[in-house]
Scaffold this motif. Structure first.
Motif: not given
Length: 315
Positions: A66-71, A79-85, A91-98
């Motif tokens: 889990h990559l969990v983002l406050t925003h 760094a989220a996209g780099h870390l998914l690689e 997987r990255v968890s995020v607010h619907p607007l983000g």
């Protein structure tokens, strides 16, 4: 400076040493038997520090789930996209607007570039899109199962950003507060309100703070920086400064001063307050890196006033 610090059973703090400075940007790691979660990845310029922390904890890449983002601001999720690689099972968890801006970060990068200009690469490195199938949209009140009986519940907390979640560890009462609870370095008695453009909202911010208060959390974990236990005092100080600055900046704008002049005055006042409260131990550099710039702080208020108080926006 230690790389990893245990905060409570399962949770660790990593000082990402942004721009080589201590206590500016934190990531939080949950290490459980069923996998690892990272709350806020930081920017891509600090990836190697985060990876080194995982190695110190003997966490292999495939264990990160889990990559969990406050925003999605670059200091929290760049760094989220780099870390998914790097982490094939994450997987990255995020607010619907983000979520759309993680999948296609073009507008996110352009918005940040308007603020940081030619310093973008130095500060944030680069961002990479996140594959849509690996982006998990988490609505207010929904929870992520971390395993080991631990869950993170999303708390919609707009004000600093419209797409902001705080995350509650339902087992311990700890709240990972991102930026909605402000900037406070090493639990010193000064809470700086981070007010970047484009979408701060003072009314929503106050309501988000009251939501956190009603939870009666056991502690707050700040993105900038670290744990807070004197929660009522902390939130009082944040709200007082957030709204005092709003009134002061609004009054100067009504007098016709421009944003650059106001930013210079705000820096003088704030630096003076740092030194009166903290003396020579004031970590001014850490606060300045964490908050971005005083011009950005003022510009956030100006943008808010244009919508909510146009006669005081200076426009």
């Amino acid at each position: 400076m230690e790389l990893v610090r245990e905060l409570e059973p399962g949770w660790y703090l990593v000082d990402l040493r942004f721009q080589g400075v201590e206590n500016v940007i934190a990531s939080y790691l949950f290490v459980g038997r069923q996998g690892v979660a990272i709350v806020d990845t930081g920017p891509s310029t600090t990836i190697e520090r985060l990876v080194a922390a995982l190695q110190e904890l003997d966490v292999p890449p495939e264990a990160v789930r889990h990559l969990v983002l406050t925003h999605i601001h670059l200091d929290h999720g760049g760094a989220a996209g780099h870390l998914l690689e790097r982490f094939p099972n994450a997987r990255v968890s995020v607010h619907p607007l983000g979520a759309p801006h993680l999948i296609d970060p073009t507008r996110l990068w352009a918005s940040a570039a308007r603020i940081y200009g030619d310093r973008m690469e130095l500060l944030w490195g680069s961002i990479r899109p996140c594959a849509a199938e690996r982006v998990v949209v988490v609505a207010d009140g929904e929870a992520i199962d971390l395993g080991d009986g631990r869950r993170l519940r999303a708390l919609a907390t707009p004000g600093h950003a419209s797409h902001h979640h705080a995350w509650l560890d339902t087992a311990t009462g700890s709240v990972f507060a991102g930026d909605i609870a402000g900037i406070r370095i090493s639990a010193l008695p000064f809470v700086f309100p981070p007010t970047p453009p484009p979408d701060i909202d003072l009314g929503q911010w106050r309501r988000s703070i009251e939501r956190l208060r009603r939870l009666q959390p056991s502690r707050l974990y700040l993105g900038h920086f670290g744990p807070v236990e004197d929660i009522d005092w902390h939130l009082d100080d944040l709200l007082a400064r957030l709204f005092l600055w709003a009134g002061w900046i609004g009054a100067l704008l009504e007098q016709g001063l421009d944003a650059e002049t106001i930013a210079g005055r705000l820096q003088e006042l704030t630096d003076g307050e740092f030194h009166r409260l903290l003396g020579e131990r004031a970590p001014v550099t850490a606060y300045q890196w964490a908050s971005g710039s005083f011009r950005m702080t003022v510009d956030g208020y100006v943008r808010y006033f244009r919508t909510h108080r146009p006669w005081a926006s200076g426009s």
